[in-house]
Scaffold this motif. Structure first.
Motif, PDB file in Angstrom:
ATOM      1  N   GLY A 191       0.073 -50.607  -8.106  1.00  0.00           N
ATOM      2  CA  GLY A 191       0.338 -51.633  -7.107  1.00  0.00           C
ATOM      3  C   GLY A 191      -0.301 -52.963  -7.478  1.00  0.00           C
ATOM      4  N   LYS A 192      -0.118 -53.929  -6.614  1.00  0.00           N
ATOM      5  CA  LYS A 192      -0.680 -55.254  -6.848  1.00  0.00           C
ATOM      6  C   LYS A 192      -2.197 -55.198  -6.797  1.00  0.00           C
ATOM      7  N   ALA A 193      -2.835 -55.835  -7.751  1.00  0.00           N
ATOM      8  CA  ALA A 193      -4.297 -55.860  -7.787  1.00  0.00           C
ATOM      9  C   ALA A 193      -4.824 -56.577  -6.550  1.00  0.00           C
ATOM     10  N   PRO A 194      -5.772 -55.972  -5.821  1.00  0.00           N
ATOM     11  CA  PRO A 194      -6.286 -56.592  -4.606  1.00  0.00           C
ATOM     12  C   PRO A 194      -7.252 -57.732  -4.926  1.00  0.00           C
ATOM     13  N   SER A 195      -7.476 -58.562  -3.935  1.00  0.00           N
ATOM     14  CA  SER A 195      -8.495 -59.592  -4.080  1.00  0.00           C
ATOM     15  C   SER A 195      -9.862 -58.924  -4.092  1.00  0.00           C
ATOM     16  N   GLU A 196     -10.865 -59.661  -4.515  1.00  0.00           N
ATOM     17  CA  GLU A 196     -12.225 -59.114  -4.584  1.00  0.00           C
ATOM     18  C   GLU A 196     -12.682 -58.598  -3.222  1.00  0.00           C
ATOM     19  N   ARG A 197     -12.215 -59.248  -2.165  1.00  0.00           N
ATOM     20  CA  ARG A 197     -12.594 -58.861  -0.807  1.00  0.00           C
ATOM     21  C   ARG A 197     -12.191 -57.433  -0.479  1.00  0.00           C
ATOM     22  N   PHE A 198     -11.045 -56.980  -1.020  1.00  0.00           N
ATOM     23  CA  PHE A 198     -10.519 -55.665  -0.674  1.00  0.00           C
ATOM     24  C   PHE A 198     -10.672 -54.644  -1.805  1.00  0.00           C
ATOM     25  N   SER A 199     -11.498 -54.937  -2.788  1.00  0.00           N
ATOM     26  CA  SER A 199     -11.626 -54.041  -3.944  1.00  0.00           C
ATOM     27  C   SER A 199     -12.820 -53.097  -3.860  1.00  0.00           C
ATOM     28  N   ALA A 200     -13.624 -53.202  -2.801  1.00  0.00           N
ATOM     29  CA  ALA A 200     -14.855 -52.397  -2.709  1.00  0.00           C
ATOM     30  C   ALA A 200     -14.560 -50.902  -2.687  1.00  0.00           C
ATOM     31  N   ASN A 201     -13.502 -50.489  -1.963  1.00  0.00           N
ATOM     32  CA  ASN A 201     -13.182 -49.065  -1.883  1.00  0.00           C
ATOM     33  C   ASN A 201     -12.849 -48.484  -3.255  1.00  0.00           C
ATOM     34  N   TYR A 202     -12.132 -49.237  -4.077  1.00  0.00           N
ATOM     35  CA  TYR A 202     -11.787 -48.755  -5.406  1.00  0.00           C
ATOM     36  C   TYR A 202     -13.031 -48.630  -6.275  1.00  0.00           C
ATOM     37  N   ALA A 203     -13.959 -49.579  -6.143  1.00  0.00           N
ATOM     38  CA  ALA A 203     -15.196 -49.503  -6.914  1.00  0.00           C
ATOM     39  C   ALA A 203     -16.001 -48.269  -6.509  1.00  0.00           C
ATOM     40  N   THR A 204     -16.068 -47.998  -5.201  1.00  0.00           N
ATOM     41  CA  THR A 204     -16.781 -46.812  -4.723  1.00  0.00           C
ATOM     42  C   THR A 204     -16.130 -45.542  -5.248  1.00  0.00           C
ATOM     43  N   GLN A 205     -14.798 -45.504  -5.254  1.00  0.00           N
ATOM     44  CA  GLN A 205     -14.066 -44.355  -5.797  1.00  0.00           C
ATOM     45  C   GLN A 205     -14.490 -44.080  -7.236  1.00  0.00           C
ATOM     46  N   MET A 206     -14.550 -45.122  -8.051  1.00  0.00           N
ATOM     47  CA  MET A 206     -14.903 -44.942  -9.454  1.00  0.00           C
ATOM     48  C   MET A 206     -16.348 -44.492  -9.619  1.00  0.00           C
ATOM     49  N   LEU A 207     -17.228 -45.000  -8.772  1.00  0.00           N
ATOM     50  CA  LEU A 207     -18.626 -44.581  -8.836  1.00  0.00           C
ATOM     51  C   LEU A 207     -18.776 -43.107  -8.453  1.00  0.00           C
ATOM     52  N   LEU A 208     -17.990 -42.654  -7.494  1.00  0.00           N
ATOM     53  CA  LEU A 208     -18.050 -41.239  -7.111  1.00  0.00           C
ATOM     54  C   LEU A 208     -17.504 -40.354  -8.239  1.00  0.00           C
ATOM     55  N   TYR A 209     -16.459 -40.803  -8.905  1.00  0.00           N
ATOM     56  CA  TYR A 209     -15.981 -40.060 -10.067  1.00  0.00           C
ATOM     57  C   TYR A 209     -17.069 -39.996 -11.134  1.00  0.00           C
ATOM     58  N   ALA A 210     -17.769 -41.110 -11.326  1.00  0.00           N
ATOM     59  CA  ALA A 210     -18.841 -41.144 -12.321  1.00  0.00           C
ATOM     60  C   ALA A 210     -19.973 -40.199 -11.927  1.00  0.00           C
ATOM     61  N   ALA A 211     -20.284 -40.156 -10.628  1.00  0.00           N
ATOM     62  CA  ALA A 211     -21.335 -39.250 -10.150  1.00  0.00           C
ATOM     63  C   ALA A 211     -20.928 -37.797 -10.370  1.00  0.00           C
ATOM     64  N   ALA A 212     -19.653 -37.489 -10.122  1.00  0.00           N
ATOM     65  CA  ALA A 212     -19.170 -36.122 -10.322  1.00  0.00           C
ATOM     66  C   ALA A 212     -19.239 -35.735 -11.794  1.00  0.00           C
ATOM     67  N   LEU A 213     -18.841 -36.645 -12.679  1.00  0.00           N
ATOM     68  CA  LEU A 213     -18.923 -36.355 -14.112  1.00  0.00           C
ATOM     69  C   LEU A 213     -20.365 -36.191 -14.578  1.00  0.00           C
ATOM     70  N   THR A 214     -21.258 -36.976 -13.992  1.00  0.00           N
ATOM     71  CA  THR A 214     -22.678 -36.846 -14.334  1.00  0.00           C
ATOM     72  C   THR A 214     -23.173 -35.445 -14.007  1.00  0.00           C
ATOM     73  N   GLU A 215     -22.747 -34.929 -12.844  1.00  0.00           N
ATOM     74  CA  GLU A 215     -23.136 -33.565 -12.456  1.00  0.00           C
ATOM     75  C   GLU A 215     -22.545 -32.540 -13.424  1.00  0.00           C
ATOM     76  N   LEU A 216     -21.290 -32.726 -13.805  1.00  0.00           N
ATOM     77  CA  LEU A 216     -20.598 -31.737 -14.639  1.00  0.00           C
ATOM     78  C   LEU A 216     -21.002 -31.804 -16.109  1.00  0.00           C
ATOM     79  N   GLU A 217     -21.153 -33.030 -16.614  1.00  0.00           N
ATOM     80  CA  GLU A 217     -21.391 -33.216 -18.045  1.00  0.00           C
ATOM     81  C   GLU A 217     -22.873 -33.365 -18.389  1.00  0.00           C
ATOM     82  N   GLY A 218     -23.690 -33.656 -17.395  1.00  0.00           N
ATOM     83  CA  GLY A 218     -25.110 -33.850 -17.650  1.00  0.00           C
ATOM     84  C   GLY A 218     -25.436 -35.185 -18.289  1.00  0.00           C
ATOM     85  N   ARG A 219     -24.490 -36.118 -18.251  1.00  0.00           N
ATOM     86  CA  ARG A 219     -24.731 -37.459 -18.785  1.00  0.00           C
ATOM     87  C   ARG A 219     -23.955 -38.474 -17.959  1.00  0.00           C
ATOM     88  N   LYS A 220     -24.557 -39.606 -17.729  1.00  0.00           N
ATOM     89  CA  LYS A 220     -23.950 -40.657 -16.932  1.00  0.00           C
ATOM     90  C   LYS A 220     -22.918 -41.405 -17.757  1.00  0.00           C
TER      91      LYS A 220
END
Length: 303
Positions: A177-206
């Motif tokens: 979809g259309k890239a959101p403005s910075e104002r509405f991009s916080a949810n996507y950033a949080t999504q990616m951080l949660l994926y990173a946290a999950a991988l950290t748990e699974l892989e043992g590396r950040k």
């Protein structure tokens, strides 16, 4: 009740009170999308995840699904095969499954609209080459289904792509979809951080970083630090505890606002219906908002 107040009430007694909750109320896990849905409107979360009311995706979402299907297969190819021509072949191979899917059929597209759908899907797929050379990506996994407990919260997410680089793992997510403005991009950033946290748990590396690929538009990098990972995980736990409190009390407050105009459950929500009518009266309801039609259809069906 604020999220903080709900967490303060829920933190201690949750485990004792869970036995009192009907089983259908207790989610088996939280995903980034379900957590975000609850934070935006607890009532809508209940309609979708507890009552499981029908919520067919719109055309833009189904177009994104088609693009994801093709790109998943493309990135599983040997590096020398990750070409535009091969992507066209894969799009033709994938199309029968897409055309016969329930989500696509629910769109009820005529021949011309179906042609436009395929074109929009292809433009999203082709847009990958504007952002990167797929043949140079070292793919570690595609469509990785991660299920892990994060800070006491059962978490599940599907990561579009995990790349291996000299600096470490990279979490990659496609957006059609259309890239959101910075104002509405916080949810996507949080999504990616949660994926990173999950991988950290699974892989043992950040992971070294995360990136959002807005196909045909731009790539957005999400920095991953111990600090913002902790913030995302804390927010996930706060949301989980707030959900538990709502499940215990069986009270799911509606959060009314402009998004009521697009809520698929607005006709089942008295507060949402009132908000839509109010916005129409004061000229603040966008002309393309489908809420009025949904409300009218529900009133007609109810006699």
């Amino acid at each position: 009740m604020t999220m903080t107040e709900s967490v303060e009430r829920a933190e201690e007694p949750v485990s004792d009170k869970l036995m009192e909750i009907p089983e259908r109320y207790i989610p088996k896990h939280l995903s980034p999308s379900s957590a975000s849905s609850y934070r935006e409107c607890a009532r809508r979360w209940k309609f979708r995840y507890v009552d499981r009311l029908p919520d067919p995706p719109g055309e833009a979402a189904v177009t994104g699904t088609f693009a994801h299907m093709v790109l998943e297969k493309l990135m599983q190819e040997p590096v020398e095969n990750r070409t535009v021509d091969r992507a066209k072949e894969l799009a033709r191979e994938v199309w029968p499954n897409m055309e016969n899917s329930r989500d696509y059929r629910s769109l009820e597209l005529d021949e011309n609209a179906s042609r436009n759908f395929r074109w929009n899907g292809w433009k999203a797929i082709e847009g990958l080459w504007e952002l990167e050379d797929p043949g140079k990506v070292r793919v570690a996994a595609t469509e990785q289904d991660v299920r892990v407990e994060i800070n006491g919260v059962p978490f599940r997410g599907i990561i579009d792509r995990v790349d291996e680089t000299d600096d470490g793992l990279v979490v990659t997510d496609y957006k059609s979809g259309k890239a959101p403005s910075e104002r509405f991009s916080a949810n996507y950033a949080t999504q990616m951080l949660l994926y990173a946290a999950a991988l950290t748990e699974l892989e043992g590396r950040k992971p070294a970083k995360a990136q959002l690929l807005y196909l045909g538009q731009k790539a957005v990098e999400v920095e991953i630090t111990e600090e913002n990972l902790a913030e995302a995980v804390d927010e996930l736990r706060a949301t989980w505890l707030a959900i538990m409190e709502s499940c215990i009390s069986q009270e799911f407050e509606a959060s009314v606002g402009p998004l009521c105009g697009w809520c698929p459950f607005v006709a089942q929500c008295p507060e949402g219906t009132a908000e839509v009518h109010h916005r129409e009266e004061i000229g603040k309801l966008r002309s393309d908002a489908p809420a009025l039609e949904r409300i009218a259809q529900a009133e007609k069906a109810g006699g």
